[in-house]
Enzyme design. Sequence first.
Site: not given
Ligand code: PHB
Length: 396
Positions: A76, A205, A297, A301, A389
């Site tokens: 991505h 997000y 999460p 990281k 990120y």
């Molecule tokens: C996930 O795909 O499990 C995932 C993706 C982004 C995050 C946390 C978990 O910030």
Amino acid sequence: MSPSLRTQVGIVGAGPAGLMLGQLLHLYGIDSVILEKRSRQYVVERVRAGVLEQGTVDLMHEVGVGERLAREGLRHDGIYLAFGGTRHRIDMAELTGGRAITIYGQNEVVHDLIEARLTTGRPLHFDVDDVSVHDLDSRSPSIRFRKDGVEHEIACDVIAGCDGFHGITRAAIPAARLRLYERTYPYGWLGILAEAPPSSDELVYSLHDSGFALFSMRSPQVTRLYLQCAPDEDVSRWSDDRIWAELRTRLATDDGWRPNEGPIFQKGVTGMRSFVVEPMRFERLFLAGDAAHIVPPTGAKGLNLAMADVYRLATALAEFYRSGREHLMDVYSERALQRTWRAQHFSWWMTSMLHRSDSDNAFDHRRQLAELEYLVSSRAAMTSLAESYTGTPFDA
Ligand code: PHB
Ligand code: APR
């Protein structure tokens, strides 16, 4: 197994940290024994996060376990931030000179590393009980454990505590020698896996009045989704219909985008915590990964920090065995903590910007929106997010 064994590095825990450390040490020609209290099936099926920084992807290739990742991992170049009904794309690759992330489940990483370990023929023991560490301040620390009812002891040069947040190695360090830093958050994440083709090529997000939601994926057939919930949320109160209704409310945007829906085949709640222990070493015991630090999460990281730790630790141990020099072992904790604290700040920042808390008032909500507005309209702010990120290269 004989009751009395010897190895160079005793590794407690077969999560991503312990398994990657074992693989790196193998490539340096250093012996190790990996001890894991859970079964192989449990470890491989445990659903965790799935965002790999470029540094983690590169490391998987360097240690020879990148083949399936190259085939099945989803690269991505950007992510979306959604608020006020609009999705805003952050083009991370363009902002960082080509850095990206790869979606590949942590359990797939663990699966590939276990396969690699078995190919080396070096010891990896699942289902061990009562693991304990001894004589950490001597030149020959040891690990005791029970397997199939038989007691064993392994003499080591060094022990690596890769046994996660609830492990036993950190607890074996005298409390007076450690400083703990911790923050818990007044919310958790309810996560699901659904048989539904992802309706966006990139993660979303989202901050909504009802709380945070995250759209992610595992494969072209499987969508991964999260909802902000109470930290001790009872999953049984969330029917599939209620989950989808809440996800639609929090994720759907004015351009008509929404997640595709399908049968939910996994549900779970995770609490959110920031935690760091300093130093990440006591004499001949080195801590790595979740045993030393936890991040919420939101910044994705956790796995990547664990990988950066063991890369650094393996390099230090290689220097030790090659030349007898302990310099890199001596600076391990300080340098690993630098990266850890940077990730701590980033994860805390992403979390506070994107979650609604009961203690927040209308001012806090407007402040969050002002921050998000700035973030998606300033190239400098977007570059800062993209840099953190996608992660910096691992250095040893
Ligand atoms: C996930 O795909 O499990 C995932 C993706 C982004 C995050 C946390 C978990 O910030
Ligand atoms: N003896 C042996 N093994 C143990 C013990 C013990 N006493 N206690 C815990 N373990 C094992 C756990 O069963 C687990 O398999 O140690 C392993 C630790 O693995 P993880 O928790 O996955 O931690 P780590 O390898 O540091 O990876 C960090 O995991 O929690 C996620 O978000 C986090 O992605 C990050 C990654």
